[in-house]
Write an enzyme that holds these catalytic residues in place. Structure first.
Site, PDB file in Angstrom:
ATOM      1  N   TYR A  70       0.850  -1.192   0.000  1.00 12.12           N
ATOM      2  CA  TYR A  70       0.000   0.000   0.000  1.00 12.12           C
ATOM      3  C   TYR A  70       0.888   1.245   0.000  1.00 12.12           C
ATOM      4  O   TYR A  70       1.679   1.466   0.929  1.00 12.12           O
ATOM      5  CB  TYR A  70      -0.900   0.044   1.226  1.00 12.12           C
ATOM      6  N   PHE A 225     -14.636  -4.123   0.268  1.00 13.90           N
ATOM      7  CA  PHE A 225     -15.708  -3.497  -0.506  1.00 13.90           C
ATOM      8  C   PHE A 225     -17.055  -3.685   0.203  1.00 13.90           C
ATOM      9  O   PHE A 225     -18.038  -4.101  -0.406  1.00 13.90           O
ATOM     10  CB  PHE A 225     -15.792  -4.058  -1.920  1.00 13.90           C
ATOM     11  N   PRO A 226     -17.133  -3.382   1.511  1.00 16.12           N
ATOM     12  CA  PRO A 226     -18.370  -3.643   2.258  1.00 16.12           C
ATOM     13  C   PRO A 226     -19.540  -2.767   1.845  1.00 16.12           C
ATOM     14  O   PRO A 226     -20.682  -3.093   2.158  1.00 16.12           O
ATOM     15  CB  PRO A 226     -17.972  -3.374   3.711  1.00 16.12           C
ATOM     16  N   LEU A 227     -19.237  -1.678   1.146  1.00 13.70           N
ATOM     17  CA  LEU A 227     -20.298  -0.790   0.655  1.00 13.70           C
ATOM     18  C   LEU A 227     -20.323  -0.727  -0.869  1.00 13.70           C
ATOM     19  O   LEU A 227     -21.169  -0.050  -1.444  1.00 13.70           O
ATOM     20  CB  LEU A 227     -20.131   0.618   1.228  1.00 13.70           C
ATOM     21  N   GLY A 228     -19.396  -1.418  -1.515  1.00 13.55           N
ATOM     22  CA  GLY A 228     -19.358  -1.429  -2.970  1.00 13.55           C
ATOM     23  C   GLY A 228     -18.851  -0.155  -3.590  1.00 13.55           C
ATOM     24  O   GLY A 228     -18.772  -0.049  -4.809  1.00 13.55           O
ATOM     25  N   PRO A 232     -16.025   1.536  -9.361  1.00 12.14           N
ATOM     26  CA  PRO A 232     -17.163   2.165 -10.044  1.00 12.14           C
ATOM     27  C   PRO A 232     -18.221   1.195 -10.535  1.00 12.14           C
ATOM     28  O   PRO A 232     -19.409   1.521 -10.530  1.00 12.14           O
ATOM     29  CB  PRO A 232     -16.489   2.901 -11.213  1.00 12.14           C
TER      30      PRO A 232
END
Length: 313
Positions: A70, A225-228, A232
Site C-alpha cells: 500500500y 468493498f463492504p459498501l461497494g 465504479p
C-alpha cells in the site's frame, strides 16, 4: 457524505453499546477496525495521515489492516510512526502482491513462495516489528480484481507451506486468506486459518457459503468493498432504497446502515472500512453502535444480491 442524508449524531446517554468483541485468531478485538489503504492518498500530508491513525486509536479501534504494497511502503511507515506499544493495536497485513505504479493496476501479483517470504520480510521491516500478528495470503482466484497466469499461478498448498514455515519461525503469528474460494478455504483449514478477507456486502452476497464455513470454524470473516463504493462498476449499498429508508428512520447515514447490517448478519464479521478523512472515520466507527430492529433487518435481508455486477477482470 451525501448532502441529503442526516449526519451521524454523537452517541448520547443511553445510546446502544458497541457490538460485542469477536475473535481474530488468538486475539479478541472490537468488531470495527480500520483499513489503512486509503492513507496513501495523504502522501503529501504526513501529519494528517498520522492524525487519522491516532484518532482511530482514540475512537477505540484496536485492529488495523495494511500491506507493505500500500503506497509502496508509505502506509506501513505511517503506522510505524503513529502507533505506540501501549495502544495495544493488532496490525494485520497481507502478502501476494507488489506495487506496480507504471502498470494498468496499482498492484501486480507476487504469488510465488519466495515472493511471499520477501513480502513478509518487507512488512517486518516497514512496520519495525519482529513479528506481524496476522498475515493474509492474498490469493487471486475469487472476487473482483486481478487474475494470475504463468509462474504466478501457484498452488495453494505450496503457498501455505511457506506461510506455515514463517509462522513456525515466529515471523508471523497467524495466517489469513484473502480472495479465496470456498474450496480453497476447505483445503487450507488443516493449516490453521485465523481470518478470511473476501469481497462481500449487502448487495454482493455470493460468498455466503464461505462466510457460513468461517462462522462454523470460528474464523473471522473480514469483508472488503463492504459498501461497494471503492469500484465504479460495483453496486453501491448506499444507493439502495431500503438502506436509505433505514438511515432516515434511524437518523444515521446509509453507509452506517450498510456496515451495521454486516455486523448483525454474522457474529464473526469484522469490519475494516477505510477512509482518509476524520469525519468518515468517526462515522464508520460509530456503525458499531447502530441497532437494527427485526423489521429493519427483514427489509434489508430482502434486498436481492447482485453478484453479476462484480467485475472479474
Amino acid at each position: 457524505m451525501p448532502a441529503d442524508t442526516p449526519s451521524s449524531p454523537a452517541p448520547a446517554a443511553g445510546a446502544p453499546r458497541r457490538t460485542a468483541p469477536a475473535n481474530l485468531g488468538t486475539h479478541t478485538v472490537s468488531r470495527v477496525g480500520y483499513g489503512a489503504m486509503q492513507l496513501a492518498r495523504l502522501h503529501g500530508d504526513r501529519a494528517a495521515a498520522v492524525a487519522i491513525l491516532r484518532r482511530a486509536v482514540e475512537l477505540g479501534v484496536d485492529h488495523i489492516d495494511t500491506a507493505q504494497f500500500y503506497g509502496a511502503g508509505l502506509v506501513n511507515d505511517l503506522i510505524r510512526e503513529a502507533l505506540r506499544p501501549e495502544d495495544d493495536v493488532l496490525v494485520v497485513s497481507k502478502v501476494g502482491a507488489e506495487p506496480d505504479p507504471a502498470g494498468p493496476h496499482p498492484f501486480r501479483p507476487a504469488q510465488r513462495p519466495e515472493q511471499l517470504r520477501a513480502g513478509v520480510e518487507a512488512n517486518l521491516k516497514g512496520l519495525g516489528v519482529d513479528q506481524v500478528p496476522v498475515v493474509n495470503l492474498r490469493r487471486m482466484d475469487n472476487g473482483p480484481g486481478l487474475r494470475v497466469a504463468g509462474d504466478q499461478a501457484v498452488d495453494l498448498d505450496d503457498q501455505l507451506a511457506v506461510m506455515t514455515a514463517m509462522r513456525d519461525e515466529g515471523k508471523i503469528g497467524a495466517i489469513g486468506l484473502s480472495s479465496v474460494t470456498l474450496d480453497g478455504l476447505r483445503r487450507a483449514l488443516p493449516a490453521g486459518i485465523a481470518c478470511v478477507q473476501n469481497a462481500y456486502s449487502l448487495l454482493a452476497r455470493e460468498d455466503e457459503d464461505t462466510l457460513a464455513l468461517c462462522t462454523a470454524e470460528n474464523i473471522a470473516y473480514v469483508p472488503y468493498f463492504p459498501l461497494g463504493s471503492a469500484v465504479p462498476s460495483l453496486p453501491k449499498v448506499t444507493d439502495e432504497p431500503a438502506v436509505r429508508t433505514a438511515a432516515h428512520a434511524l437518523a444515521r447515514t446509509p453507509a452506517q446502515i450498510g456496515l451495521a447490517w454486516l455486523l448483525h448478519h454474522a457474529p464473526n464479521i469484522l469490519l475494516i472500512p477505510g477512509t482518509a478523512t476524520p469525519d468518515h472515520l468517526e462515522a464508520n466507527t460509530a456503525a458499531g453502535t447502530v441497532t437494527l430492529d427485526d423489521a429493519t433487518l427483514a427489509a434489508l435481508d430482502a434486498v436481492p444480491s447482485r453478484p453479476a455486477a462484480i467485475p472479474r477482470g
